[in-house]
Design an enzyme around this catalytic site. Structure first.
Site, mmCIF file in Angstrom:
data_model
loop_
_atom_site.group_PDB
_atom_site.id
_atom_site.type_symbol
_atom_site.label_atom_id
_atom_site.label_comp_id
_atom_site.label_asym_id
_atom_site.label_seq_id
_atom_site.Cartn_x
_atom_site.Cartn_y
_atom_site.Cartn_z
ATOM 1 N N HIS A 148 40.605 38.222 46.337
ATOM 2 C CA HIS A 148 41.684 38.167 47.319
ATOM 3 C C HIS A 148 42.606 39.368 47.134
ATOM 4 O O HIS A 148 42.504 40.112 46.153
ATOM 5 C CB HIS A 148 42.481 36.858 47.186
ATOM 6 C CG HIS A 148 43.117 36.671 45.857
ATOM 7 N ND1 HIS A 148 42.619 35.828 44.903
ATOM 8 C CD2 HIS A 148 44.205 37.252 45.308
ATOM 9 C CE1 HIS A 148 43.374 35.890 43.828
ATOM 10 N NE2 HIS A 148 44.343 36.761 44.047
HETATM 11 C C1 T46 Z 1 45.932 36.939 41.201
HETATM 12 C C2 T46 Z 1 45.001 36.744 40.075
HETATM 13 C C3 T46 Z 1 45.133 37.782 39.000
HETATM 14 C C4 T46 Z 1 49.329 27.748 42.007
HETATM 15 O O1 T46 Z 1 49.530 26.602 42.438
HETATM 16 N N1 T46 Z 1 50.365 28.515 41.555
HETATM 17 C C5 T46 Z 1 50.192 29.781 41.078
HETATM 18 O O2 T46 Z 1 51.176 30.416 40.680
HETATM 19 C C6 T46 Z 1 48.865 30.332 41.077
HETATM 20 C C7 T46 Z 1 48.624 31.744 40.574
HETATM 21 C C8 T46 Z 1 47.834 29.552 41.513
HETATM 22 N N2 T46 Z 1 48.059 28.283 41.965
HETATM 23 C C9 T46 Z 1 46.919 27.454 42.383
HETATM 24 C C10 T46 Z 1 46.228 27.916 43.657
HETATM 25 C C11 T46 Z 1 44.800 27.474 43.450
HETATM 26 O O3 T46 Z 1 44.650 26.138 43.880
HETATM 27 O O4 T46 Z 1 45.914 27.527 41.361
HETATM 28 C C12 T46 Z 1 44.624 27.503 41.934
HETATM 29 C C13 T46 Z 1 43.816 28.705 41.451
HETATM 30 O O5 T46 Z 1 44.369 29.900 42.026
HETATM 31 P P1 T46 Z 1 43.454 31.128 42.455
HETATM 32 O O6 T46 Z 1 42.126 30.655 42.894
HETATM 33 O O7 T46 Z 1 44.241 31.982 43.398
HETATM 34 O O8 T46 Z 1 43.285 31.893 41.042
HETATM 35 P P2 T46 Z 1 42.667 33.327 40.763
HETATM 36 O O9 T46 Z 1 42.381 33.353 39.313
HETATM 37 O O10 T46 Z 1 41.554 33.645 41.699
HETATM 38 O O11 T46 Z 1 43.855 34.355 41.111
HETATM 39 C C14 T46 Z 1 45.049 34.345 40.371
HETATM 40 C C15 T46 Z 1 46.261 34.439 41.303
HETATM 41 O O12 T46 Z 1 46.204 33.400 42.289
HETATM 42 C C16 T46 Z 1 46.310 35.774 42.024
HETATM 43 O O13 T46 Z 1 47.591 35.933 42.604
HETATM 44 O O14 T46 Z 1 46.266 38.071 41.533
HETATM 45 O O15 T46 Z 1 45.059 35.453 39.476
#
Ligand code: T46
Length: 134
Positions: free
Chosen positions: A42
């Protein structure tokens, strides 16, 4: 990042707006990523972040419509700044790796672009304008 190390081990201290170029509004960390898993896929429209691997190592693939680069994070004293409209993928987490993230804003799902075709469409316009950060 500022480092204090010696016989007792190492301490790194990070101050918002001094050691990172924004006021830190949110901190999160990613742990326990199984071998072979890639996360991310993303971009963010407005969020700025600094990524640090405080234990182990992880690779970060950064993409714009015209460039691609892979950065290895394996030193708790070195942070990777990611500005607006950069596509990111995190992979090759070693066992026990801890990826610490400092973010400029609270969590807002509306700031994410998770579809790559949508990303290319918005990013091409963004970088065409020369409105580059980071
Ligand atoms: C990024 C990379 C480096 C939350 O509820 N609060 C938060 O602050 C974050 C970061 C995530 N979430 C929830 C949203 C999803 O349901 O946690 C779940 C996993 O998030 P995501 O799939 O976006 O995780 P990554 O590891 O793909 O990405 C994360 C960050 O979201 C993103 O901003 O830059 O780490």
């Amino acid at each position: 990042m500022p480092k204090f190390s010696g016989e007792l081990g190492q301490l790194n201290a990070i101050e918002g707006e001094h050691d990172v170029p924004f006021a830190v509004q949110r901190i999160y960390y990613i742990t326990g990523v199984p071998k072979g898993v890639t996360r991310g896929f993303h971009s963010h429209r407005d969020l700025e972040q600094v990524l640090l691997c405080v234990n182990g190592s992880v690779k970060i693939r950064l993409k714009t419509p015209t460039n691609e680069q892979v950065v290895t994070l394996n030193d708790p004293s070195r942070g990777l700044y990611i500005g607006h409209m950069i596509w990111r993928e995190m992979f090759d987490f070693t066992e026990g790796a801890v990826l610490l993230v400092l973010a400029s804003q609270h969590y807002t799902e509306a700031d994410y672009i998770r579809n790559y075709a949508q990303y290319l469409c918005e990013a091409e316009k963004y970088f065409e304008k020369g409105d580059i950060q980071g």
